[in-house]
Scaffold this active site. Sequence first.
Site, PDB file in Angstrom:
ATOM      1  N   THR A 204       0.729  -1.240  -0.022  1.00 31.37           N
ATOM      2  CA  THR A 204      -0.074  -0.195  -0.169  1.00 31.37           C
ATOM      3  C   THR A 204       0.583   1.332  -0.016  1.00 31.37           C
ATOM      4  O   THR A 204       0.477   2.524  -0.581  1.00 31.37           O
ATOM      5  CB  THR A 204      -1.214   0.110   1.243  1.00 31.37           C
ATOM      6  OG1 THR A 204      -0.108  -0.089   2.472  1.00 31.37           O
ATOM      7  CG2 THR A 204      -1.826  -1.125   1.143  1.00 31.37           C
ATOM      8  N   MET A 271      -2.336   6.030  -0.456  1.00 32.96           N
ATOM      9  CA  MET A 271      -3.874   5.495  -0.376  1.00 32.96           C
ATOM     10  C   MET A 271      -3.914   3.983   0.078  1.00 32.96           C
ATOM     11  O   MET A 271      -4.246   3.428  -0.862  1.00 32.96           O
ATOM     12  CB  MET A 271      -4.387   5.872  -1.595  1.00 32.96           C
ATOM     13  CG  MET A 271      -4.385   7.640  -1.644  1.00 32.96           C
ATOM     14  SD  MET A 271      -5.684   8.163  -0.764  1.00 32.96           S
ATOM     15  CE  MET A 271      -5.429  10.037  -0.756  1.00 32.96           C
ATOM     16  N   HIS A 272      -3.830   3.780   1.204  1.00 36.54           N
ATOM     17  CA  HIS A 272      -3.559   2.409   1.610  1.00 36.54           C
ATOM     18  C   HIS A 272      -4.972   2.051   1.552  1.00 36.54           C
ATOM     19  O   HIS A 272      -5.263   0.767   1.003  1.00 36.54           O
ATOM     20  CB  HIS A 272      -3.415   2.137   3.083  1.00 36.54           C
ATOM     21  CG  HIS A 272      -2.161   2.935   3.388  1.00 36.54           C
ATOM     22  ND1 HIS A 272      -1.091   2.517   3.345  1.00 36.54           N
ATOM     23  CD2 HIS A 272      -2.014   4.332   4.040  1.00 36.54           C
ATOM     24  CE1 HIS A 272      -0.079   3.293   3.768  1.00 36.54           C
ATOM     25  NE2 HIS A 272      -0.691   4.400   4.249  1.00 36.54           N
ATOM     26  N   ASP A 273      -6.246   2.578   1.930  1.00 32.41           N
ATOM     27  CA  ASP A 273      -7.615   1.858   2.009  1.00 32.41           C
ATOM     28  C   ASP A 273      -8.327   1.892   0.682  1.00 32.41           C
ATOM     29  O   ASP A 273      -9.022   0.853   0.413  1.00 32.41           O
ATOM     30  CB  ASP A 273      -8.334   2.864   2.936  1.00 32.41           C
ATOM     31  CG  ASP A 273      -7.684   2.745   4.326  1.00 32.41           C
ATOM     32  OD1 ASP A 273      -7.053   2.016   4.660  1.00 32.41           O
ATOM     33  OD2 ASP A 273      -8.107   3.641   5.246  1.00 32.41           O
TER      34      ASP A 273
END
Length: 347
Positions: A204, A271-273
Amino acid sequence: MTGTTTRIPLILDVDTGIDDSLALLYLLASPEAEIVAITCTAGNVPARQVAINNLAWLELCGREGVEVSLGAEIPVIQPLMTTEETHGPQGIGHAELPAPSQEISARHATAVWIDTVRSRPGEVIGLVTGPLTNLALALKLCPELPLLLKRLVIMGGAFNYPGNTTPTTEWNIAVDPDAAKIVFDAFSVVPADRRPVICALDVTERIEMKPEHIAALAEAAGSTPAEIISPDDALGLRSTASNTVIRHLSDAVRFYMEFHRDQDQGFLAHMHDPFAAAIALDPSLGTTRAATVDVELAGTLTRGQTVADWRGMWGREPNADIVVDTDPAEFFRMVIDRVGRFAREVG
């Protein structure tokens, strides 16, 4: 949406959060996503603020009828820590969303998890982009939940990779490592084709949103003037975008970019999620590798570290599929196409 589009029912368990916000927008923009409910936990900001943020985004986007329920306001055992310095005082950076008119659901998040999977066995995908507290509490009340859920997708952990909270721990796991341990242990019973998919920092942190991505989103949305975010701008400069979704998203992401710059990571936003949201809809976006995952709870320096046994040295079957590779450019192409078009429709 065409009549032939297959809908994918999802429970979102979130701690919204700037990147959780874009994850929600991505799912709202995806015709195949059926958001059954949003459950909220404390993490990036306190749980009630998380719920307000989700209600506000839904209302801004004209989406009605999505239940937003409040869950755990503290971790299973340890004291709560939040990270307003990363996500802003309300969790959405510099953005100031209109106050929502919809109320938080009267149902607790654990009831939402349990009732949903029992009513639609084998259909629902759980997407957790915050600490795993709500799911852990639901598992205590409904031990059969892993077998009722179609699949679980988790944003969390770090494998053979530095943490972003301590030298060895990722934020979502660090907030509530005891909950993470409960979840990974409980999901050890599912068959191989339904193992949880883990999107960890290893991948991520390669999902780097940069100013040109925001500019492209604004262009795709038909927003004016051109949405230019520059590292030379005054701190906290606010967007004047004509499109309301773009304006608020830009204000949120600018804060995230300023934070990453202050951490010497560049003028960008991890922008992990949203990546985990994309994987929940289309697992083929990531290459996975099976492993047995556990969580260190007793280490003086390593509490909350996620440990993967890749070679079966523990003598336990794999309980997770860890995403080990992806194409960030393809991911951002999809984000710009979907969220840009959606923002244009919303106005």
